[in-house]
Write a protein that holds these residues in place. Structure first.
Motif, PDB file in Angstrom:
ATOM      1  N   GLN A   3     -28.460 -58.973  19.548  1.00 29.48           N
ATOM      2  CA  GLN A   3     -28.294 -59.610  18.310  1.00 29.48           C
ATOM      3  C   GLN A   3     -28.804 -61.026  18.462  1.00 29.48           C
ATOM      4  N   THR A   4     -28.981 -61.633  17.507  1.00 25.32           N
ATOM      5  CA  THR A   4     -29.232 -63.103  17.581  1.00 25.32           C
ATOM      6  C   THR A   4     -28.977 -63.811  15.972  1.00 25.32           C
ATOM      7  N   LEU A   5     -28.681 -64.832  15.952  1.00 27.41           N
ATOM      8  CA  LEU A   5     -28.331 -65.769  14.903  1.00 27.41           C
ATOM      9  C   LEU A   5     -29.663 -66.515  14.468  1.00 27.41           C
ATOM     10  N   VAL A   6     -29.871 -66.203  12.998  1.00 24.23           N
ATOM     11  CA  VAL A   6     -31.027 -66.916  12.346  1.00 24.23           C
ATOM     12  C   VAL A   6     -30.357 -68.019  11.390  1.00 24.23           C
ATOM     13  N   ILE A   7     -30.659 -69.252  11.131  1.00 23.62           N
ATOM     14  CA  ILE A   7     -30.313 -69.996  10.237  1.00 23.62           C
ATOM     15  C   ILE A   7     -31.433 -70.411   9.312  1.00 23.62           C
ATOM     16  N   ILE A   8     -31.710 -70.006   8.078  1.00 21.70           N
ATOM     17  CA  ILE A   8     -32.571 -70.609   7.127  1.00 21.70           C
ATOM     18  C   ILE A   8     -32.161 -72.044   6.510  1.00 21.70           C
ATOM     19  N   LYS A   9     -33.074 -73.004   7.071  1.00 25.17           N
ATOM     20  CA  LYS A   9     -32.402 -74.261   6.943  1.00 25.17           C
ATOM     21  C   LYS A   9     -32.757 -74.693   5.586  1.00 25.17           C
ATOM     22  N   VAL A  84     -37.492 -62.753  17.442  1.00 23.78           N
ATOM     23  CA  VAL A  84     -37.372 -63.742  16.194  1.00 23.78           C
ATOM     24  C   VAL A  84     -38.184 -64.793  16.792  1.00 23.78           C
ATOM     25  N   ARG A  85     -38.042 -65.321  17.955  1.00 23.75           N
ATOM     26  CA  ARG A  85     -38.541 -66.651  18.400  1.00 23.75           C
ATOM     27  C   ARG A  85     -40.055 -66.441  18.350  1.00 23.75           C
ATOM     28  N   GLN A  86     -40.467 -65.423  18.642  1.00 24.45           N
ATOM     29  CA  GLN A  86     -42.125 -65.401  18.542  1.00 24.45           C
ATOM     30  C   GLN A  86     -42.345 -65.578  17.217  1.00 24.45           C
ATOM     31  N   MET A  87     -41.567 -64.744  16.198  1.00 27.57           N
ATOM     32  CA  MET A  87     -42.076 -64.858  14.835  1.00 27.57           C
ATOM     33  C   MET A  87     -41.729 -66.051  14.126  1.00 27.57           C
ATOM     34  N   LEU A  88     -40.890 -66.837  14.724  1.00 30.63           N
ATOM     35  CA  LEU A  88     -40.756 -68.299  14.186  1.00 30.63           C
ATOM     36  C   LEU A  88     -41.891 -69.297  14.282  1.00 30.63           C
ATOM     37  N   LEU A 113     -37.799 -75.255   8.406  1.00 32.90           N
ATOM     38  CA  LEU A 113     -37.419 -73.918   7.859  1.00 32.90           C
ATOM     39  C   LEU A 113     -36.439 -73.003   8.795  1.00 32.90           C
ATOM     40  N   VAL A 114     -36.636 -73.036   9.819  1.00 28.55           N
ATOM     41  CA  VAL A 114     -35.600 -71.939  10.462  1.00 28.55           C
ATOM     42  C   VAL A 114     -34.945 -72.179  11.857  1.00 28.55           C
ATOM     43  N   HIS A 115     -33.905 -71.923  12.202  1.00 29.24           N
ATOM     44  CA  HIS A 115     -33.316 -71.923  13.607  1.00 29.24           C
ATOM     45  C   HIS A 115     -33.131 -70.446  14.028  1.00 29.24           C
ATOM     46  N   ALA A 116     -33.476 -70.178  15.307  1.00 29.91           N
ATOM     47  CA  ALA A 116     -32.885 -68.839  15.934  1.00 29.91           C
ATOM     48  C   ALA A 116     -32.504 -69.355  17.409  1.00 29.91           C
ATOM     49  N   SER A 117     -31.488 -68.282  17.602  1.00 32.39           N
ATOM     50  CA  SER A 117     -30.793 -68.415  19.175  1.00 32.39           C
ATOM     51  C   SER A 117     -32.144 -68.331  20.284  1.00 32.39           C
ATOM     52  N   ASP A 118     -31.971 -68.901  21.422  1.00 34.41           N
ATOM     53  CA  ASP A 118     -32.930 -69.282  22.050  1.00 34.41           C
ATOM     54  C   ASP A 118     -32.719 -68.102  23.540  1.00 34.41           C
ATOM     55  N   SER A 119     -31.414 -67.705  23.539  1.00 28.08           N
ATOM     56  CA  SER A 119     -31.177 -66.750  24.776  1.00 28.08           C
ATOM     57  C   SER A 119     -29.841 -66.054  24.373  1.00 28.08           C
ATOM     58  N   PRO A 120     -29.582 -65.194  25.090  1.00 33.52           N
ATOM     59  CA  PRO A 120     -28.253 -64.191  24.815  1.00 33.52           C
ATOM     60  C   PRO A 120     -26.867 -64.999  25.082  1.00 33.52           C
ATOM     61  N   GLU A 121     -27.100 -65.816  25.815  1.00 31.80           N
ATOM     62  CA  GLU A 121     -25.911 -66.490  26.086  1.00 31.80           C
ATOM     63  C   GLU A 121     -25.338 -67.482  24.811  1.00 31.80           C
TER      64      GLU A 121
END
Length: 132
Positions: A3-9, A84-88, A113-121
């Motif tokens: 799972q990951t968090l994405v924020i559309i800014k 997701v990080r690659q897609m951003l 445009l977007v923020h996404a988590s960069d690690s599982p932690e």
């Protein structure tokens, strides 16, 4: 499944790109587990970006993130975080290649445009922060 968090800014919401951004995640077989729209408070923005507190752009970042509605997404899928990080694409839009979300839609590095988590932690911390 990861799972990951994405924020559309705010610029993504303001420019009406939410649907197009979400469509890209769905096309990569990522599942939206939860999603909502809201306005980030000053306190939460400062907490979320605390790792950048000493940077000269920090006050502008907080002001930007609290300037309007954002969309919070909890995405799930195989290798969701690196995918997701690659897609951003790169944070610096001048380095974001075409075909990435930032490469195709972002207009500036400060409004990317977007923020996404960069690690599982960090994903675990961020998901807890925004989804409880």
């Amino acid at each position: 499944m990861e799972q990951t968090l994405v924020i559309i800014k705010p610029d993504g919401v303001r420019r009406k790109l939410v649907g197009r951004i979400i469509q890209r995640f769905e096309e990569k077989n990522l599942t939206i587990k939860e999603m909502y729209q809201g306005v980030m408070t000053d306190k939460i923005a400062q907490e979320h970006y605390a790792h950048l507190k000493e940077k000269p752009f920090f006050p502008n970042l907080v002001a930007y993130m609290t300037s309007g509605p954002v969309v919070f997404l909890l995405l799930e899928g195989a290798d969701a975080i690196p995918l997701v990080r690659q897609m951003l694409g790169a944070t610096n839009v001048l380095q974001a290649v075409p075909g990435t979300i930032r490469g195709d839609f972002a207009c500036s590095t400060t409004e990317n445009l977007v923020h996404a988590s960069d690690s599982p932690e960090n994903a675990a911390i961020e998901i807890q922060r925004f989804f409880g």
